[in-house]
Design a protein around this motif. Sequence first.
Motif, PDB file in Angstrom:
ATOM      1  N   ILE A   4      -2.519   4.458  12.854  1.00 37.37           N
ATOM      2  CA  ILE A   4      -1.342   4.909  12.099  1.00 37.37           C
ATOM      3  C   ILE A   4      -0.330   5.540  13.042  1.00 37.37           C
ATOM      4  O   ILE A   4       0.856   5.241  12.970  1.00 37.37           O
ATOM      5  N   ALA A   8       3.322   4.212  13.854  1.00 39.87           N
ATOM      6  CA  ALA A   8       4.482   5.086  13.668  1.00 39.87           C
ATOM      7  C   ALA A   8       5.313   5.166  14.947  1.00 39.87           C
ATOM      8  O   ALA A   8       6.539   5.127  14.903  1.00 39.87           O
ATOM      9  N   THR A  83       8.203  11.414  -4.355  1.00 38.72           N
ATOM     10  CA  THR A  83       7.780  10.293  -3.512  1.00 38.72           C
ATOM     11  C   THR A  83       9.019   9.652  -2.901  1.00 38.72           C
ATOM     12  O   THR A  83      10.150   9.947  -3.299  1.00 38.72           O
ATOM     13  N   GLN A  86       9.916   4.428   0.995  1.00 39.50           N
ATOM     14  CA  GLN A  86       9.668   4.040   2.376  1.00 39.50           C
ATOM     15  C   GLN A  86       8.856   5.147   3.060  1.00 39.50           C
ATOM     16  O   GLN A  86       8.826   6.278   2.586  1.00 39.50           O
ATOM     17  N   ASP A  87       8.192   4.807   4.172  1.00 33.57           N
ATOM     18  CA  ASP A  87       7.486   5.826   4.935  1.00 33.57           C
ATOM     19  C   ASP A  87       8.471   6.899   5.357  1.00 33.57           C
ATOM     20  O   ASP A  87       9.633   6.601   5.684  1.00 33.57           O
ATOM     21  N   GLU A  88       8.005   8.147   5.358  1.00 36.09           N
ATOM     22  CA  GLU A  88       8.839   9.259   5.803  1.00 36.09           C
ATOM     23  C   GLU A  88       8.287   9.730   7.145  1.00 36.09           C
ATOM     24  O   GLU A  88       7.124  10.119   7.249  1.00 36.09           O
ATOM     25  N   LYS A 101      -0.069  17.553  -0.567  1.00 34.31           N
ATOM     26  CA  LYS A 101      -0.185  16.253  -1.222  1.00 34.31           C
ATOM     27  C   LYS A 101      -0.570  16.480  -2.681  1.00 34.31           C
ATOM     28  O   LYS A 101      -1.472  17.256  -2.973  1.00 34.31           O
ATOM     29  N   ILE A 120       3.624  11.644   9.387  1.00 37.49           N
ATOM     30  CA  ILE A 120       3.953  10.392   8.708  1.00 37.49           C
ATOM     31  C   ILE A 120       3.480  10.540   7.269  1.00 37.49           C
ATOM     32  O   ILE A 120       2.297  10.790   7.023  1.00 37.49           O
ATOM     33  N   PRO A 122       3.199   8.223   4.144  1.00 39.25           N
ATOM     34  CA  PRO A 122       3.372   6.831   3.723  1.00 39.25           C
ATOM     35  C   PRO A 122       4.157   6.696   2.423  1.00 39.25           C
ATOM     36  O   PRO A 122       4.121   7.584   1.557  1.00 39.25           O
ATOM     37  N   ALA A 123       4.849   5.589   2.286  1.00 41.73           N
ATOM     38  CA  ALA A 123       5.629   5.297   1.076  1.00 41.73           C
ATOM     39  C   ALA A 123       4.747   5.462  -0.160  1.00 41.73           C
ATOM     40  O   ALA A 123       3.586   5.050  -0.166  1.00 41.73           O
ATOM     41  N   ILE A 125       3.361   8.084  -1.501  1.00 41.85           N
ATOM     42  CA  ILE A 125       2.414   9.202  -1.558  1.00 41.85           C
ATOM     43  C   ILE A 125       3.123  10.434  -2.137  1.00 41.85           C
ATOM     44  O   ILE A 125       4.112  10.914  -1.569  1.00 41.85           O
TER      45      ILE A 125
END
Length: 153
Positions: A4, A8, A83, A86-88, A101, A120, A122-123, A125
């Motif tokens: 991951i 990233a 949420t 896209q990945d943040e 989370k 990271i 993920p989109a 989450i």
Amino acid sequence: MKSILSAAATVVTIVATVACATSLAERSKREIVGLTADEVRWFTPPYYKDGRQRAQLFGDSSHGGAWIDRVKIPAGARALAHTHPQDELVTVIEGTWYLGKGTKFDSAKLTGYTAGSFIIIPAGIPHFVAAKEGTVVVQLSGMGRFQTSPLEQ
């Protein structure tokens, strides 16, 4: 986890390369472009109601393409569960940024990330954030329009 972080790092490198190529080409093909901390221009977008500010360093996160923004979060501010499509990609520049989370803000689930940390998310989450002690500055980067879907009001 290692894969991951590797993915990233690859995404960040690609984003930075594409962003630099397009933005710098627009400004000058033979000019170094740099911003000192005093030249970073902070503004308050209409969707920030808690004292947060944003600075667009590269590109425009509200329109898409490659972009890099900073967010300044005052002590005591928090962002309720939300949420992103896209990945943040988040780098902590200053202070301690707290991330949890879940679909509801829960201070017991917060983990602190100090300056220099990279995260990271993920989109899709569900997550929430807070600044407890002092101002926090994080740097976000991505491709495409930055969007947030709130899960709680």
